[in-house]
Design an enzyme around this catalytic site. Sequence first.
Site, PDB file in Angstrom:
ATOM      1  N   ASN A 124     -11.917  -6.202   3.967  1.00 53.33           N
ATOM      2  CA  ASN A 124     -10.641  -6.048   4.665  1.00 53.33           C
ATOM      3  C   ASN A 124      -9.555  -6.808   3.925  1.00 53.33           C
ATOM      4  O   ASN A 124      -9.800  -7.445   2.910  1.00 53.33           O
ATOM      5  CB  ASN A 124     -10.751  -6.534   6.113  1.00 53.33           C
ATOM      6  CG  ASN A 124     -11.242  -7.968   6.181  1.00 53.33           C
ATOM      7  OD1 ASN A 124     -10.602  -8.872   5.662  1.00 53.33           O
ATOM      8  ND2 ASN A 124     -12.384  -8.177   6.806  1.00 53.33           N
ATOM      9  N   LYS A 129      -7.651  -5.102  -4.259  1.00 48.73           N
ATOM     10  CA  LYS A 129      -6.521  -5.270  -3.348  1.00 48.73           C
ATOM     11  C   LYS A 129      -6.645  -6.528  -2.513  1.00 48.73           C
ATOM     12  O   LYS A 129      -5.656  -7.152  -2.172  1.00 48.73           O
ATOM     13  CB  LYS A 129      -6.412  -4.064  -2.412  1.00 48.73           C
ATOM     14  CG  LYS A 129      -6.079  -2.773  -3.114  1.00 48.73           C
ATOM     15  CD  LYS A 129      -6.175  -1.594  -2.202  1.00 48.73           C
ATOM     16  CE  LYS A 129      -5.112  -1.563  -1.156  1.00 48.73           C
ATOM     17  NZ  LYS A 129      -5.156  -0.331  -0.359  1.00 48.73           N
ATOM     18  N   ASP A 166       0.854  -1.183   0.000  1.00 48.64           N
ATOM     19  CA  ASP A 166       0.000   0.000   0.000  1.00 48.64           C
ATOM     20  C   ASP A 166       0.892   1.235   0.000  1.00 48.64           C
ATOM     21  O   ASP A 166       2.073   1.159   0.334  1.00 48.64           O
ATOM     22  CB  ASP A 166      -0.894  -0.024   1.240  1.00 48.64           C
ATOM     23  CG  ASP A 166      -1.968   1.056   1.187  1.00 48.64           C
ATOM     24  OD1 ASP A 166      -2.228   1.561   0.083  1.00 48.64           O
ATOM     25  OD2 ASP A 166      -2.523   1.385   2.241  1.00 48.64           O
ATOM     26  N   LYS A 203     -17.558  15.048   0.021  1.00 53.38           N
ATOM     27  CA  LYS A 203     -16.178  15.045  -0.482  1.00 53.38           C
ATOM     28  C   LYS A 203     -15.857  13.638  -0.951  1.00 53.38           C
ATOM     29  O   LYS A 203     -16.471  12.655  -0.527  1.00 53.38           O
ATOM     30  CB  LYS A 203     -15.188  15.473   0.601  1.00 53.38           C
ATOM     31  CG  LYS A 203     -14.974  14.457   1.718  1.00 53.38           C
ATOM     32  CD  LYS A 203     -13.843  14.891   2.640  1.00 53.38           C
ATOM     33  CE  LYS A 203     -13.496  13.839   3.678  1.00 53.38           C
ATOM     34  NZ  LYS A 203     -14.524  13.559   4.665  1.00 53.38           N
ATOM     35  N   THR A 209      -0.156   4.740   1.280  1.00 52.21           N
ATOM     36  CA  THR A 209      -0.326   5.677   2.391  1.00 52.21           C
ATOM     37  C   THR A 209       0.145   5.067   3.707  1.00 52.21           C
ATOM     38  O   THR A 209      -0.319   4.014   4.116  1.00 52.21           O
ATOM     39  CB  THR A 209      -1.797   6.091   2.517  1.00 52.21           C
ATOM     40  OG1 THR A 209      -2.217   6.638   1.272  1.00 52.21           O
ATOM     41  CG2 THR A 209      -1.969   7.115   3.612  1.00 52.21           C
TER      42      THR A 209
END
Length: 1106
Positions: A754, A748, A395, A568, A397
């Site tokens: 999860n 992913k 990943d 957003k 971040t």
Amino acid sequence: MDKRSGDPGAASGGLQHATATATAVSGQSNTPLTRPAHALTYQQVADELGADLLVGLSQDEAARRVVQYGKNELNEAEGIKPLKIVVAQIANAMTMVLILVMGVSFGIRSWIEGSVVAAVVLLNVVVGSFQEYSAEKTMDSLRSLSSPTANVVRGSEAMVVPSGGIVPGDLVEIKMGDTVPADIRLIEAKNFETDEALLTGESLPVRKAHAATFDDTTGPGDRLNVAYSSSTVTKGRAKGIVFATGVSTEIGAIAKSLQQKDAKMRPVKRNARGRAGPHRYLEAYTLTLGDALGRFLGVNVGTPLQRKLSKLAIHLFFIAILFAIVVLGANRFDARQEVVIYAVATGLSMIPASLVVVLTITMSAGTRRMVKRNVIVRNLRSLEALGAVTDICSDKTGTLTQGKMVARGAWVPGLGTYTVDLAREPFNPTLGAIRFAPKMPKDIDFKQSDNTEDEKDNAQTPPSGPVIPPAELLSNSTSGLQSFLTVASLANLATVFQKDDKWHARGDPTEIAMQVFASRFDWNRLRFTTGPAAEWREVAEFPFDSDVKRMSVVVARTTTSEQFVLTKGAVERVLAVCTRYSPAEGQDQDGEETEVEITPAFHDTVLSNMETFASLGLRVLALASRRIDPETIINEDTNRETVEHDLTFRGLIGLYDPPRPESAAAVRECHEAGIVVHMLTGDHPETARAIATDVGILPAPATMRLIRAELARAMVMTAGEFDALSDEEVDALPVLPLVIARCAPSTKTGDGVNDSPSLRRADVGIAMGLSGSDVAKDASDIVLTDDNFASIVSAIEEGRRIFDNIQKFVLHVLAENLAQACTLLIGLSFKDASSLSVFPLAPVEIVWIIMATSGPPDMGLGFERAVPDIMRRPPRNLKHGIFTTEFCVDAVVYGLWIALLCLASFVLVIYAFGGEGNLGENCNDAYSSACDTVFRARATTFACLTWFALFLAWELIDTRRSFFAMHPSTKHPYTQWMRDVWRNQFLFWAVVGGFVTLFPTLYIPVINRVVFKHSGISWEWGIVFVAAGLFFGGVEAWKWAKRVYFRRLETRRGEAEWAGGGGGRRWMCRKRSLGVILVLARGRGRVCRRRIDCKGAGSPFADKAV
């Protein structure tokens, strides 16, 4: 019938027996409440538990309740059982062979040999049990370090504590991906759902309602105001008061059924009618017996390496039996004691008695070293797989980047672009100047802005505009900037506040960055939503969903009851629900903002501006809002599609998550190690490309222009593009994507919730210790305590080091065993006066060398540090394990060379220097004057073998480099070997100890002639010294030959990979690794070498001249 409208007991049918037999009462607290928790309001539960819904328990009160109620554990772990460990040390193939040898020795009245072997068995069991116990304690403590944690509020402070420390009355916060730490009475729930399949068997997540109350008799599956211990949060977030912990929880009531172990009996295969013939029962019993035998021998339990070594022990056992039969056959199967003890000695020579103990110590020490490098190993199997890692999917971040986002830019249509200078404190909104330019981002040259000096030293204003105070920027806008800041501040769950002159932040890094940006203009969420004069109140929240990639809140103005939806999210997804925008400042005749319809041209303009921000490495989000009819009733159950539509586009905000300083070096180290790094992220492709280029996953732009277009396209793909490919199309790609952007959870992880499925499927699943969910940690093999990509590289390096060291000491053990066996087998030709073979090495000498001489150096090799080039070679093939071709050849060469030198020393003493070939009579049993030459020759052979075993340990520090030049680039070429020897002090003192303990065995009366069957030597030391010199010379010559061979092999491989021809120039990468790699160029009949910054895989230059 709906499950919740039927009989309450029906919903908990799977629990009825467990609940009935458990001591805990379903729905009650550790100390019973007036009614079950689900039948009380949350305020009543808090009052009865003495809890505070705002500040939580104090630390002192929490500590007192841990003592009162005990730890929040189910007591389901077996714990460490010393007796079981001792029995396991005795009941294994290696120890049983030694016990068999001991029995044979006592059976033929060879008391000394039998006693020595008994001592070895006892030592093995004691040391092995101690080390196994230590290893179990280590793994237990490591598992506790990576165990689930909980977010609690104690004394007004939010903190993370181990789940075992949770007590009744704790105020707990849980969110998607968390494991619920205890039974919790919910006090707040936002779109909150949990997976309770373990408890109720219900396959679908259960939506919770915190405000509801239910009858006392309501079954567990229908208690919608309770979150159960061990259930998983699949959606949303919630707060609650813990009312039951440990065995008092619902899961505690069925803990006994969960503790049942898998049956060790093979099931009987039956036909369609449920019947089975006698042969099926025989088959089941036979397979069960085979499983039990496999467990006893260790061939179907433990890690792959442990199973391989158990199989090796079995093979060596049968080889030992074969050698013993050879000995008996060479002596015409004479049953006299001398013959039998020779056979026993030969069999012993093939048993690596210290192997299991050394392996346990090495792997245990390796796990402890990894903790110091921020890596927690949850199972030893992954420790072996680390050395064979070929690809890392990471990943972005928080792993490759710092996870501390800051808002660097914003664009408000009709106004312009706001740019924020970087500051030292990312949470402090008072630091970092704001620049403003009345242009769109796509019209600003940000690179020139970065290169422009400070305005104090340079009169020219940078393209990003002059520095303008926030208050002035607000005064220059009538509504556009204010509307933008309102969305950034209120569509946001993060909290930014100042305490004791220091700024603090709590929440998601993305939302923190937006909240800090809003706070620069004094638009902090706390200002508008807290206190008696709060201007806004929250009506409903629609959490971020990975499928729609948006987050929305509905807020109401407290003075007018006006409702607004503030949204957003990802730019494309927000634009898809926007229909209007404000092209300029100003209001219409009704006092509303001037808005126009979004046209295709404006849509393209937004995307162009987004790509400009993204190309700078910024994560770009879009903000939007609209007014809602005040009479419209909206809550969390409202379909978000009825809210998120016809929005007004408010602008873009660009967030920068700087790469960790060590990420680029770690990625480069991976490339040099032959490991390909792939980055998976939900960001826009341009953002992902910029960060991947910064850390070295992708080539520099100048290099990318030299790469074939097909290859360049394959390097960066979106999740949608990759998911659309079939398996055949994926295999046909020139290179697997190095960057996959816009990842959904299904891309992913495969399940949309999860990371646990992908972590379980991976050869080595790695979870983040700080930001990772409990589910991910539980599914992983390894947990990083610092969430740092560099720690993954450290783990791989440590895995390679452990793998190397295991290979070294196994090679050392096997070479010694082979040398002893060859010495004894060839020694069968030495016949005494009674035509019985005289052994060159006595049984006690063999056991001494195996245990006392070789054992400690083997452990020292297990502690050896990594060789200099360990991360500059390709990954190992896990299928071959430690038993590579080079390993096997080395074992044979070293074993035969040692055996040859030992036999030569024996022959020289017996035949060449005054011995006259006198082998005496009955010299295998006792000393006599006729056996003096034999005893001295045996002592010489024993001394040689002892020295060889010790010197070989030093030589195996590096299996290819010379012992005298392990660091070619050293500044101390003549003394570096001394430094290398001293560096591993355990190995150094183990070798010194081997030298020292040799002399008592040679010169102490009784011990030498009665126990070891040799006597002290004098002039024979000359033979020992010469043999030691020859040993070093032979090993060094063999290493030199290997270096020459592998250099030529590498050259031949380079020639074979050559794709060019004729007189033209054609370039080709020699390695499929990324980064700075070696390429070959052929032109005009010669091959030249050159290092370039290729960072490509395969042959990116196959059709280009460079």
